[in-house]
Scaffold this motif. Structure first.
Motif, PDB file in Angstrom:
ATOM      1  N   ARG A 105     -21.759  21.043 -14.982  1.00  0.00           N
ATOM      2  CA  ARG A 105     -21.879  21.269 -16.423  1.00  0.00           C
ATOM      3  C   ARG A 105     -23.004  22.276 -16.739  1.00  0.00           C
ATOM      4  N   PRO A 130     -19.264  16.900 -11.421  1.00  0.00           N
ATOM      5  CA  PRO A 130     -19.120  17.582 -12.718  1.00  0.00           C
ATOM      6  C   PRO A 130     -20.388  17.533 -13.564  1.00  0.00           C
ATOM      7  N   GLU A 131     -21.194  16.459 -13.394  1.00  0.00           N
ATOM      8  CA  GLU A 131     -22.395  16.371 -14.245  1.00  0.00           C
ATOM      9  C   GLU A 131     -23.373  17.481 -13.902  1.00  0.00           C
ATOM     10  N   ASP A 186     -16.854  22.344 -19.306  1.00  0.00           N
ATOM     11  CA  ASP A 186     -17.739  21.166 -19.284  1.00  0.00           C
ATOM     12  C   ASP A 186     -17.840  20.546 -17.901  1.00  0.00           C
ATOM     13  N   GLY A 187     -17.888  21.371 -16.877  1.00  0.00           N
ATOM     14  CA  GLY A 187     -18.097  20.867 -15.520  1.00  0.00           C
ATOM     15  C   GLY A 187     -16.834  20.432 -14.814  1.00  0.00           C
ATOM     16  N   ASN A 201     -17.631  26.611 -23.824  1.00  0.00           N
ATOM     17  CA  ASN A 201     -18.216  25.903 -22.683  1.00  0.00           C
ATOM     18  C   ASN A 201     -17.432  26.102 -21.401  1.00  0.00           C
TER      19      ASN A 201
END
Lengths: 328, 328, 328, 328, 328
Positions: free
Chosen positions: B138, B134-135, B10-11, B30
């Motif tokens: 992702r 991280p966004e 997830d990033g 993920n």
């Protein structure tokens, strides 16, 4: 620097508004907001990014500047980059270089944000003309984009014309016998550089603008397609002109070299011919300058006259021959 | 040589992991693993080929190296080859040659393997930047590919800039009268070679990267399309710059030859003009150096002065004529 | 200036009508009106714009003039711009420049408006020919467009032919040893400029006309497709001819420079060879012109003859050598 | 000449078979026959044409030879022509010419016929490699085509490399002051010819091979698409290299001419400068060699020394000036 | 002039028929009529136009002649124009010009009309060959078109070959030191013109013939597609050869100029070097030819020998230096 920020409804100006009030207006159905910035600081762009939800990459491009002309779709909105090509003037004299400014335009269904950088020539006239024609402005933000594009493109024409005029003046210089080939060639080289700057402004924009008419057109521009085709048509014409200029410059460089070679050849032939005439003269004189004792002609009464006559005669004959051969 | 091998979910970074543990992580939904290698030995590549099921032909390309830049799809995975173009420095001085390294990237739904060869400049900065956002990370392995591509492409800019700066310095030399045409032309030739090396790095990558946005896009890159368009945009700009440089070099070679011809012509004319003046002088002197007995002017009191006067006068006249003609 | 305004029904001429009556005729089903204007004032165009509902942008183009050749669709109507390229004659002599006129044609289902600008050569012949062939004219306004296009294009042929004839005459001059390279190259340069003017008339029209046959064709031209293909075929041939001319001119400029270089080289060699011969002669004479006391040969009886013999012999030998080497 | 004729089943070699037995084997479902010929006589081709039902036009092409490289579909079968480009060696020395051989390959669902002409380098290695990898050979006749193609293409690499090496050696010669421009230019010209031969081998094959991967692919090659993409990739790289070589040669020809012009100019300047110095010297000497009675300086005690001093001084001054101007 | 007019059924010749009887035969289902004309008068064409219903524009093209090669569809029929390029022979010697004839072919489902103009070389051989292969002729009129096309195209090969042979002979002349650059360049120029004539015959035909195989093919040619592909293949090869020839000619023109410049430079250097040697000689002699009273060396016993020795020594030294520098 914020220049102005105006809300329009159904093609008519509503009011000059504050950046903070923008969100009130963009919510109305037939209303759009047109914001004009000049060399903005990052905060100004950030504020507008939030108000209109501009795409991060587009805002980054606008704040960095120095993009190539392009027309990019981000979802339903458009991001357009155009170059402003302006001759530099110092003390009333045109310098042999261009100032390349930039206009970045963000267009959404209900907003237009135009960002001008590194250029002093504004677009107030465009806004005024749009406001005078509400029936066209009713087409919405797409029409504003057209108006801005048209204004930018129209400013290329005099620049191209001035290149053509300069080129013609160099051509005259090239074929003028007393010309200055060194200056001509330097000028041609500089002209080619400037033609390239223009080319880099026009060609990518032509490519981008082509997406705004015919075939699959972004929603915002659908109502103004024929206007965009008009812009594309102008750009196509310019592109052809620039190609002509570049091609002509290449030919002119070749031709200039040819003229120099021809000119040099003529001068060389002339000087060499004269040198030959005098060399003959010297050779004859040298012979009668020898110190042999038994040289009967030296004692002749008219020996000297005969010698002079022979020398002058031979030189005259050579002169006549060279003249006939076109070397003198 | 394995540089690092990290798993992300997830990033966010999960952990530095061992190559053997990779299969545990890629099974999670993920999660993806990002492995970085530098000048790997065949065993390292073979191990990863087994872990990720890389296609034989792609692995062969990566181990052979010296591929042209390309973007190839193997089923759902991608294989990307990019060139690293770096000026060679020896003892703080830039050499007139490029070191061409290579980055090969294997991208699957849940892994990224980047293999750097023949280059010392790593991509740790890219990993750090990705981990700080991280966004964006992702978006998965496709975004990592973008980040790597962007980093490689950004490194071309200073190289192109330095070519342009060099070109400008040669231009000055060409139009400078006391210039060294031999060096200019050699430099131009070398510059053209280097521009070609860059061209071979940029043009095929532009072509390949074009497949990663718009139209039918590989699944992995679908979420990062607009980022890839940004890369393509940069590459397009570079490509245009390189074409400009190449075109300008060609023109400069022609112009240099013209300047040399003009310069040579001027010197030749000047020397020939002086030679003519002295030839005339010699011819006159030769005539009065003849040994005829009956040369009355030899006995005149001011004969010598008259002769000198005539010689100086004629030479002076020629000097004035040549000056007027612009040959002296 | 209105030239004429005629209504046609089923391919036959109905009547010369007034501009005000146009709307009566365009209402009839198989009827169309053909209006011809020459250098119109804005009011005339405005009146027709209203009568036929011409598109604003097209009318603007027609009144500004100086458009590039094009074929544009505005809904169901067409707007066509063509160039008229005419050699300028002053006092019976052809000048080395072209007059570029323009014909703008608006075509709708039931009207044709042709606007001629900056050209004296009218199109009355086209109208007459059309009226003589009612079975073709029955095809409607599309056929009139074809007839006008065909007439314009046919006028390019003699212009291209004259360029080819001029080019051949320059070629002769280039390979003629007593030629005037300066004039040849100037003439070639001018010819290239004129070829470019023609190119700008032909190439965009070819592109535009290509839309009128095959594939998706505007409704109005559907019945005359094969005729438009014929026009396109002519334009393609012309385009190829112009490209040939341009290519040949480029080659000719190179070849001219080569011939000049060869010619100059020959003259230089010849002059330098003669100069060498006389320099040798002078050197020998100089030696026996020295004033040493102890030069026994000066006192020989036949010393002088021997000296002359040696000089003439050496010069003769050099002459023979140079002749053999092809320098004299 | 029949080289060999082998039947394969499921990727494994069955047996060396006779031409007459072919029909027995091609009837089996997973079996295919691979026949290799070298410079065949018409009867051999005719026999195979009957066995496999080869298309008349393809057989005609193969027996005539001298085809351009191509990939043609005849129904479900393929006919592929490739060039073999081999440097000619005579007595251990590489000649400046290529031997261009040809490989024609007929590929059907259950057969491969490869016909080699005008070349001594066989393809036994290809067969051996294929037989060592039965899991790949199971892909059938399409994979054999790939293997042959790959082998042919791989043989181009050293040829291209040798061209690049030769080009580099000429470059050195060009920029070397004591170089032999005549040889350089002749070598460049020959190199360009050879690059053209390679170009004619690579470019059409690239075009043809492009049809064997991506988009609509012939049935036979469907299972080996990624392998053919690899071949295309190699050909694309080669094509770019050849284009680079051609471009560099053109530039090198220009540069060579420039270097010659610069060199000639330098020598001319030097010789002319020396000639000027001696002309001045001669002119002075000539003046004091005149026979005027009233030349007072002739009687001065140190007149001679003064004269010598003046002459040497002037020449020295000129030498210094010319040196400073860079002409000596 | 009508050459012959024959009816065929199921691939076999039925009978020589009269023009008036044509309509009887074309009505039969598997029958077609093949008419051959040579430089026809308008009446002949008009008669056939009526018999076969040929399209007006096609007949117009055929009677005007001088069309560019093309393949045009008129409904279900085809109109094909091809050029015949033939070297002109006068008294057994090949002239440096081509005679460009034309073959126009009208092809319908049940007829072929071939019209030959401005050429003496007929196509009787084509008819004979077709009649010998009834199984192919059964394909109908499309196959006849192929046979004619193939015959025309095959005639280009020897013409291209002769251009290549001529080019090679010029190349030899260029690199031959005693060559005649003036003739070489003139010959190259003429060769380029002829290559252009061929290009105009081949390139448009290639484009047109491409429509006869693959993709959407006219009904008539559907059964002979693979044969037309063969023709296209030949044309593609020719086109590449012509492009090579043109490219090589351009290079050869450059190279020729370079060789001339190098040659001239060598001669100039040699002559200038000799001139320098003699100028030195003259300068020395001049000094001892001065009339100063106090020149002690003039009275030395071996002064003269010393002077001669000095002069010869200096000249020898210069000779040695120039030789070493490669100027002599």
């Amino acid at each position: 620097m914020l220049i102005n920020c105006v809300a329009y409804e159904d093609g008519a100006k509503l009011a000059d508004i504050e950046v903070e009030d923008i969100s009130d207006y963009v919510a109305r159905p037939n209303c759009f907001v047109w914001v004009a910035l000049s060399d903005p600081v990052p905060e100004e762009l950030a504020a507008l990014q939030e108000e209109f939800g501009l795409h991060e990459l587009a805002v980054e491009d606008a704040s960095h500047g120095h993009q190539r002309p392009k027309v990019e779709e981000y979802g339903n909105s458009l991001f357009v980059v155009m170059h402003l090509v302006e001759p530099v003037m110092t003390r009333g004299k045109v310098e042999e270089d261009f100032n390349v400014g930039e206009v970045d335009v963000f267009v959404g269904r209900n907003y237009v944000v135009s960002v001008r950088s590194r250029s002093k020539a504004g677009f107030l006239g465009v806004r005024e003309r749009c406001e005078r024609e509400p029936e066209l402005l009713r087409n919405g933000s797409g029409f504003v984009l057209y108006a801005l594009m048209d204004a930018v493109v129209d400013r290329y024409f005099p620049v191209i014309d001035s290149l053509e005029v300069e080129l013609e003046s160099i051509e005259k210089q090239i074929f003028d016998q007393g010309g200055a080939p060194r200056e001509s060639i330097k000028h041609l080289y500089e002209l080619k550089q400037r033609a390239m700057v223009l080319k880099h402004a026009v060609a990518p924009l032509l490519e981008g603008a082509g997406k705004l008419h015919g075939g699959r057109v972004p929603q915002i521009c659908a109502g103004s397609q024929e206007y965009f085709r008009d812009v594309v048509d102008h750009l196509t014409r310019m592109n052809a002109s620039i190609e002509s200029i570049r091609d002509t410059i290449s030919t002119a460089i070749h031709v200039n070299l040819s003229m120099v070679t021809i000119s040099d050849g003529e001068v060389t032939k002339r000087l060499a011919a004269w040198a030959s005439i005098f060399a003959v003269c010297t050779a004859f004189a040298g012979i009668w300058g020898m110190n042999f004792e038994a040289m009967p002609e030296l004692k002749w009464r008219y020996g000297y006259l005969m010698a002079l006559g022979l020398i002058v005669g031979t030189c005259g004959f050579l002169y006549w021959r060279f003249r006939k051969a076109g070397w003198l």
